[in-house]
Design a protein around this motif. Structure first.
Motif, PDB file in Angstrom:
ATOM      1  N   ASN A 133       0.826  -1.204   0.000  1.00 12.23           N
ATOM      2  CA  ASN A 133       0.000   0.000   0.000  1.00 12.23           C
ATOM      3  C   ASN A 133       0.864   1.259   0.000  1.00 12.23           C
ATOM      4  O   ASN A 133       1.910   1.318   0.656  1.00 12.23           O
ATOM      5  CB  ASN A 133      -0.916   0.015   1.231  1.00 12.23           C
ATOM      6  N   ASP A 134       0.404   2.275  -0.728  1.00 17.16           N
ATOM      7  CA  ASP A 134       1.143   3.536  -0.794  1.00 17.16           C
ATOM      8  C   ASP A 134       1.054   4.322   0.494  1.00 17.16           C
ATOM      9  O   ASP A 134       1.895   5.183   0.776  1.00 17.16           O
ATOM     10  CB  ASP A 134       0.611   4.404  -1.945  1.00 17.16           C
ATOM     11  N   PHE A 135       0.005   4.069   1.285  1.00 17.61           N
ATOM     12  CA  PHE A 135      -0.160   4.758   2.567  1.00 17.61           C
ATOM     13  C   PHE A 135      -0.472   3.733   3.642  1.00 17.61           C
ATOM     14  O   PHE A 135      -1.165   2.743   3.401  1.00 17.61           O
ATOM     15  CB  PHE A 135      -1.294   5.792   2.492  1.00 17.61           C
ATOM     16  N   PHE A 136       0.036   4.000   4.861  1.00 18.87           N
ATOM     17  CA  PHE A 136      -0.254   3.115   5.986  1.00 18.87           C
ATOM     18  C   PHE A 136      -0.084   3.882   7.288  1.00 18.87           C
ATOM     19  O   PHE A 136       0.856   4.653   7.441  1.00 18.87           O
ATOM     20  CB  PHE A 136       0.687   1.904   5.994  1.00 18.87           C
ATOM     21  N   SER A 137      -1.014   3.663   8.209  1.00 21.81           N
ATOM     22  CA  SER A 137      -0.845   4.229   9.543  1.00 21.81           C
ATOM     23  C   SER A 137      -1.548   3.358  10.573  1.00 21.81           C
ATOM     24  O   SER A 137      -2.500   2.634  10.258  1.00 21.81           O
ATOM     25  CB  SER A 137      -1.373   5.665   9.619  1.00 21.81           C
ATOM     26  N   ILE A 138      -1.056   3.447  11.811  1.00 18.90           N
ATOM     27  CA  ILE A 138      -1.645   2.748  12.951  1.00 18.90           C
ATOM     28  C   ILE A 138      -2.346   3.793  13.814  1.00 18.90           C
ATOM     29  O   ILE A 138      -1.755   4.807  14.177  1.00 18.90           O
ATOM     30  CB  ILE A 138      -0.571   2.002  13.761  1.00 18.90           C
ATOM     31  N   GLY A 139      -3.612   3.549  14.140  1.00 18.51           N
ATOM     32  CA  GLY A 139      -4.358   4.509  14.943  1.00 18.51           C
ATOM     33  C   GLY A 139      -4.401   4.170  16.411  1.00 18.51           C
ATOM     34  O   GLY A 139      -4.430   5.056  17.265  1.00 18.51           O
ATOM     35  N   THR A 140      -4.407   2.884  16.734  1.00 24.37           N
ATOM     36  CA  THR A 140      -4.507   2.418  18.110  1.00 24.37           C
ATOM     37  C   THR A 140      -3.569   1.241  18.297  1.00 24.37           C
ATOM     38  O   THR A 140      -3.440   0.399  17.404  1.00 24.37           O
ATOM     39  CB  THR A 140      -5.949   1.966  18.431  1.00 24.37           C
ATOM     40  N   LEU A 189      -3.539  -7.754  22.112  1.00 26.76           N
ATOM     41  CA  LEU A 189      -3.193  -6.438  21.578  1.00 26.76           C
ATOM     42  C   LEU A 189      -4.332  -5.963  20.692  1.00 26.76           C
ATOM     43  O   LEU A 189      -4.670  -6.609  19.693  1.00 26.76           O
ATOM     44  CB  LEU A 189      -1.906  -6.509  20.759  1.00 26.76           C
ATOM     45  N   ALA A 190      -4.941  -4.838  21.062  1.00 25.99           N
ATOM     46  CA  ALA A 190      -5.927  -4.192  20.191  1.00 25.99           C
ATOM     47  C   ALA A 190      -5.178  -3.179  19.339  1.00 25.99           C
ATOM     48  O   ALA A 190      -4.468  -2.325  19.863  1.00 25.99           O
ATOM     49  CB  ALA A 190      -6.998  -3.504  21.022  1.00 25.99           C
ATOM     50  N   TYR A 191      -5.321  -3.293  18.026  1.00 24.69           N
ATOM     51  CA  TYR A 191      -4.637  -2.350  17.141  1.00 24.69           C
ATOM     52  C   TYR A 191      -5.530  -2.033  15.957  1.00 24.69           C
ATOM     53  O   TYR A 191      -6.424  -2.800  15.601  1.00 24.69           O
ATOM     54  CB  TYR A 191      -3.290  -2.907  16.685  1.00 24.69           C
ATOM     55  N   SER A 192      -5.299  -0.862  15.360  1.00 22.49           N
ATOM     56  CA  SER A 192      -6.112  -0.459  14.220  1.00 22.49           C
ATOM     57  C   SER A 192      -5.221   0.079  13.113  1.00 22.49           C
ATOM     58  O   SER A 192      -4.164   0.672  13.375  1.00 22.49           O
ATOM     59  CB  SER A 192      -7.143   0.587  14.630  1.00 22.49           C
ATOM     60  N   VAL A 193      -5.654  -0.120  11.867  1.00 22.91           N
ATOM     61  CA  VAL A 193      -4.843   0.246  10.707  1.00 22.91           C
ATOM     62  C   VAL A 193      -5.686   1.015   9.694  1.00 22.91           C
ATOM     63  O   VAL A 193      -6.909   0.882   9.628  1.00 22.91           O
ATOM     64  CB  VAL A 193      -4.234  -1.006  10.039  1.00 22.91           C
ATOM     65  N   ASN A 194      -4.978   1.834   8.889  1.00 23.37           N
ATOM     66  CA  ASN A 194      -5.617   2.617   7.833  1.00 23.37           C
ATOM     67  C   ASN A 194      -4.689   2.636   6.627  1.00 23.37           C
ATOM     68  O   ASN A 194      -3.475   2.736   6.777  1.00 23.37           O
ATOM     69  CB  ASN A 194      -5.891   4.044   8.330  1.00 23.37           C
ATOM     70  N   PHE A 195      -5.265   2.569   5.422  1.00 28.61           N
ATOM     71  CA  PHE A 195      -4.461   2.496   4.208  1.00 28.61           C
ATOM     72  C   PHE A 195      -4.754   3.619   3.215  1.00 28.61           C
ATOM     73  O   PHE A 195      -4.309   3.562   2.073  1.00 28.61           O
ATOM     74  CB  PHE A 195      -4.687   1.145   3.514  1.00 28.61           C
ATOM     75  N   THR A 196      -5.504   4.647   3.631  1.00 36.59           N
ATOM     76  CA  THR A 196      -5.867   5.719   2.707  1.00 36.59           C
ATOM     77  C   THR A 196      -5.466   7.102   3.186  1.00 36.59           C
ATOM     78  O   THR A 196      -5.335   8.015   2.368  1.00 36.59           O
ATOM     79  CB  THR A 196      -7.388   5.731   2.463  1.00 36.59           C
ATOM     80  N   ASP A 241      -7.430   8.748   5.441  1.00 34.52           N
ATOM     81  CA  ASP A 241      -8.647   9.442   5.851  1.00 34.52           C
ATOM     82  C   ASP A 241      -8.941   9.316   7.342  1.00 34.52           C
ATOM     83  O   ASP A 241      -9.990   9.753   7.818  1.00 34.52           O
ATOM     84  CB  ASP A 241      -9.850   8.968   5.034  1.00 34.52           C
ATOM     85  N   GLU A 242      -8.022   8.712   8.097  1.00 38.04           N
ATOM     86  CA  GLU A 242      -8.098   8.620   9.557  1.00 38.04           C
ATOM     87  C   GLU A 242      -9.309   7.811  10.029  1.00 38.04           C
ATOM     88  O   GLU A 242      -9.832   8.046  11.107  1.00 38.04           O
ATOM     89  CB  GLU A 242      -8.107  10.007  10.195  1.00 38.04           C
ATOM     90  N   ARG A 243      -9.721   6.844   9.228  1.00 37.61           N
ATOM     91  CA  ARG A 243     -10.759   5.910   9.639  1.00 37.61           C
ATOM     92  C   ARG A 243     -10.139   4.522   9.610  1.00 37.61           C
ATOM     93  O   ARG A 243      -9.692   4.045   8.570  1.00 37.61           O
ATOM     94  CB  ARG A 243     -11.973   5.998   8.710  1.00 37.61           C
ATOM     95  N   PHE A 244     -10.125   3.872  10.770  1.00 39.92           N
ATOM     96  CA  PHE A 244      -9.299   2.684  10.969  1.00 39.92           C
ATOM     97  C   PHE A 244     -10.144   1.419  11.127  1.00 39.92           C
ATOM     98  O   PHE A 244     -11.310   1.476  11.495  1.00 39.92           O
ATOM     99  CB  PHE A 244      -8.435   2.868  12.220  1.00 39.92           C
ATOM    100  N   THR A 245      -9.510   0.286  10.870  1.00 39.86           N
ATOM    101  CA  THR A 245     -10.105  -1.017  11.148  1.00 39.86           C
ATOM    102  C   THR A 245      -9.420  -1.611  12.364  1.00 39.86           C
ATOM    103  O   THR A 245      -8.188  -1.760  12.390  1.00 39.86           O
ATOM    104  CB  THR A 245      -9.949  -1.966   9.947  1.00 39.86           C
ATOM    105  N   LEU A 246     -10.212  -1.926  13.374  1.00 37.61           N
ATOM    106  CA  LEU A 246      -9.682  -2.469  14.633  1.00 37.61           C
ATOM    107  C   LEU A 246      -9.576  -3.982  14.555  1.00 37.61           C
ATOM    108  O   LEU A 246     -10.484  -4.660  14.061  1.00 37.61           O
ATOM    109  CB  LEU A 246     -10.603  -2.085  15.795  1.00 37.61           C
ATOM    110  N   LYS A 247      -8.445  -4.491  15.035  1.00 37.45           N
ATOM    111  CA  LYS A 247      -8.236  -5.926  15.119  1.00 37.45           C
ATOM    112  C   LYS A 247      -7.701  -6.270  16.509  1.00 37.45           C
ATOM    113  O   LYS A 247      -7.203  -5.405  17.227  1.00 37.45           O
ATOM    114  CB  LYS A 247      -7.248  -6.399  14.048  1.00 37.45           C
ATOM    115  N   VAL A 248      -7.794  -7.539  16.864  1.00 36.71           N
ATOM    116  CA  VAL A 248      -7.285  -8.014  18.156  1.00 36.71           C
ATOM    117  C   VAL A 248      -6.318  -9.159  17.898  1.00 36.71           C
ATOM    118  O   VAL A 248      -6.667 -10.138  17.223  1.00 36.71           O
ATOM    119  CB  VAL A 248      -8.420  -8.475  19.088  1.00 36.71           C
ATOM    120  N   LYS A 249      -5.120  -9.027  18.429  1.00 39.24           N
ATOM    121  CA  LYS A 249      -4.079 -10.029  18.221  1.00 39.24           C
ATOM    122  C   LYS A 249      -3.838 -10.806  19.505  1.00 39.24           C
ATOM    123  O   LYS A 249      -3.697 -10.209  20.584  1.00 39.24           O
ATOM    124  CB  LYS A 249      -2.784  -9.355  17.767  1.00 39.24           C
TER     125      LYS A 249
END
Length: 686
Positions: free
Chosen positions: A135-142, A152-159, A161-169
């Motif tokens: 992906n050209d863009f990537f960020s972690i929000g949580t 581990l609760a973590y969230s990622v975004n690929f655009t 736009d600061e709207r993330f998908t939360l996952k649990v590891k």
């Protein structure tokens, strides 16, 4: 400079009528993001900017290499201890993103960090490079580890736009659980038993307005809405007290706060209000064992610190009373002491309140600097972790020993290439504004630089945000070429306390712009500066557009990054993200004719005329949700059509958000591009 003809934006007259005033906006069509014509126009502007700066390609590459060669690419942060683990992050040469890690703790002293070496027993929590993929863009929000260290609760975004998908590891197996929640905002908090995670979502205007509880192992469709904020002026967020005994649900507008708390070991319980919201009263809470601490501004412009009983948190008793010369910024409650982060005389500071001794402040040797608490998750500790920097001192991490009252340097950011702070000087100067107010300026220059010298003057001046004196590796490329770098600590920011902010907002907003011009003229009058390049971003981009209209002859060039230059049209439209919230910052021009006329008199897009403007570089991002791409696009189009001078360049990142490109190498290249334009515009020999 290329002789290529710049793109011409078509004119499609669109009327705006407010308070009996009719304004024609020829470029409103650019607000339609998914229109092929809009995208084609932005791409044409990018092509023009690329050709117009083609002669700078060798310099851009040189500057990129300078930034890269001064940076220790394989590095580790100082580990932070929490519940039997040392947590840290590290980077690897050639990789864009950081890697979050931990090792089992073997005592209170942080393990020795050696550059280029992973710590023995390392467990990788998140590898940003693997998550980013192609992906050209990537960020972690949580990124939040459960209290027992198992999840581990973590969230990622690929655009962007600061709207993330939360996952649990599952940190035991290293695998993600089926839990997945799209469309969440930043932040979140675990319950004490690690069975539930609280998170926020946004409304149609992209305002964080709801807090939900997710039970691990269940579908997101079954998540419970625990709070919804219906007042469009307020954002919500959720976190934990430092003790982690309480979940803290905060609702806040620009001028008002309301906090709810819930025992973290009772995640299905009801949040209780600390004190009902009262317009103009802001407050925050922390848990100090047998009582609460409340930082508030009720009848205390610069805030005061109070205590409150656990069973009656709305009953406040003063602990540190209000001072007109000291703005209390934040508090951190620990088992045996409280840390107060404050601001005085334009500088930050740290005050310690021991439970059984007199309060005192930590002293620092440099004349200008920035210090703040950093990475202190343990409630019962005899050390305070601090982050410290100045304009000549690279970011440094200290532990302050509360028993010995001594600062212990744990790490200072390595600057390769033989950097020596003694080769540079920093100064504090004061300019006089048009109304007699003294405006602080922070200045850094390489020793021996001939003055007056070309200067980059940076400013922001909004939201009570302070641009404190700090270090930059990229900035060295300017200083070593004979530049002065200065920060204008203008009104609208928070450098001199809450009154400083109040005197640069609403119907006093123009003070922000005239202060900046006064600083620029001071630097010239005092023989600091020859050619001045103004630089600012976001609300600081509004500043750039305003001063370009106000005093274009003062500046040799202007860099405006994600600039808020079409402020009036944005703040008139309550359907846009952030607009209603922003009425407490700028005023409400939709319902108040006086605010409308005042904003119209300074907003950059409305006030472009046929004067001679300096060269302007506007940089924006297509997926920015804070300042839309169309604001600088419309501004540049109008400058080309109406103004003289220039040239006027627009560069749009097509795969990024408000912070620009996400990978560190990509961001270095973007900074090298900007620095090359600055050097070329200031006519500095390469």
């Amino acid at each position: 400079m290329s002789s290529q003809t710049p793109p011409t934006a078509k004119k499609v007259p669109s009327d705006r009528v407010h308070h009996g005033d009719t304004v024609v906006d020829d470029y409103a069509w650019l607000t339609v993001k998914d229109d092929p014509e809009t995208v084609a126009y932005l791409e044409a502007e990018n092509a023009y900017t690329q050709q117009a700066t083609a002669h700078l390609k060798p310099l851009q590459e040189k500057l990129f290499q300078e930034i890269k060669d001064r940076t220790l690419e394989t590095d580790l942060s100082v580990p932070t201890r929490k519940r039997g683990w040392w947590y840290y992050s590290r980077t690897e040469e050639g990789k864009q993103y950081g890697i979050q890690c931990r090792v089992a703790a073997q005592g209170e002293t942080p393990p020795e960090v050696k550059a280029g070496e992973a710590l023995p027993g390392e467990e990788i929590l998140l590898d940003g490079n693997e998550l980013a993929g192609d992906n050209d863009f990537f960020s972690i929000g949580t990124s939040a580890v459960s209290p027992d260290g198992a999840l581990l609760a973590y969230s990622v975004n690929f655009t962007g736009d600061e709207r993330f998908t939360l996952k649990v590891k599952d940190l035991t197996t290293g695998e993600d659980l089926p839990d997945e929640i799209p469309g969440i905002f930043y932040g979140g908090a675990w319950s004490a038993d690690g069975t539930a995670f609280f998170y926020t979502t946004v409304d149609d205007a992209w305002r964080p307005n709801q807090v939900h509880r997710h039970t691990v192992g269940t579908s997101a469709e079954d998540d419970l809405l625990v709070h919804e904020e219906t007042d469009e002026r307020f954002w919500v967020g959720v976190g934990l007290s430092r003790s982690e005994h309480y979940l803290v649900l905060s609702a806040g507008s620009k001028i008002t706060s309301e906090v709810r708390i819930l025992e973290a070991d009772d995640p299905t319980g009801e949040f209780r209000v600390v004190r009902p919201r009262e317009t103009g009263v802001e407050y925050g809470i922390d848990h100090a064992g047998d009582h609460f601490l409340i930082l508030h501004n009720q009848n205390a412009e610069n805030f005061e610190l109070a205590t409150a009983p656990l069973d009656d948190p709305g009953n406040w008793t003063p602990l540190i009373e209000h001072r007109t010369d000291t703005r209390l910024l934040d508090i951190d409650a620990f088992q045996d002491h409280t840390v107060v982060h404050f601001r005085r005389d334009g500088l930050t500071g740290i005050r310690i309140l021991p439970r059984d001794a007199e309060p005192y402040e930590i002293s620092f040797p440099e004349p200008i600097y920035d210090v703040a608490p950093a990475g202190n998750p343990e409630f019962g500790t005899g050390r305070l972790r601090l982050g410290y920097t100045s304009m000549v001192t690279p970011p440094s991490v200290f532990d302050y020993d509360l028993q010995a009252r001594e600062l212990v340097l744990l790490k200072q950011k390595v600057v390769l290439g033989g950097y020596d702070p003694a080769d540079y000087e920093q100064f504090r100067e004061w300019a006089t504004a048009s109304d007699g107010t003294r405006i602080p300026i922070s200045i850094v220059v390489r020793k021996g630089t001939d003055r007056p010298a070309p200067t980059v003057l940076y400013g922001y001046g909004s939201y009570e945000m302070s641009i404190d004196p700090s270090f930059s590796i990229a900035r060295l490329s300017l200083l070593d070429r004979g530049f002065v770098f200065a920060i204008a600590h203008i009104r609208g920011g928070g450098e001199m306390g809450r009154r400083w902010y109040e005197d640069g907002k609403f119907q006093k907003k123009k003070n922000t712009f005239t202060d900046f011009v006064a600083v620029a003229r001071h630097l010239k009058d005092e023989s600091w500066s020859s050619a001045i390049i103004a630089r600012g971003g976001s609300a600081g981009g509004l500043l750039m557009g305003a001063v370009a209209n106000l005093a274009p002859e003062v500046f040799a060039g202007v860099v405006a990054q994600v600039p808020f230059v079409d402020a009036l049209n944005t703040i008139l439209d309550p359907s846009l993200p952030l607009t209603v919230i922003e009425w407490d910052e700028w005023g409400d021009p939709l319902h108040n004719a006086d605010v409308y006329e005042y904003m119209k008199s300074y907003t950059p897009y409305e006030n472009v005329d046929d004067r001679v403007y300096p060269p302007i570089l506007a940089i924006t991002s297509l997926n920015d949700t804070r300042v839309f791409y169309h604001e600088p696009a419309k501004w540049i189009a109008k400058l080309r059509d109406v103004a003289n001078g220039g040239p006027f360049l627009l560069k749009t990142e097509m795969d990024a958000g408000h912070g620009g490109r996400s990978g560190r190498y990509d961001s270095w290249r973007e900074e090298a591009f900007t620095l090359s334009w600055i050097l070329d515009t200031a006519k500095v020999a390469q």
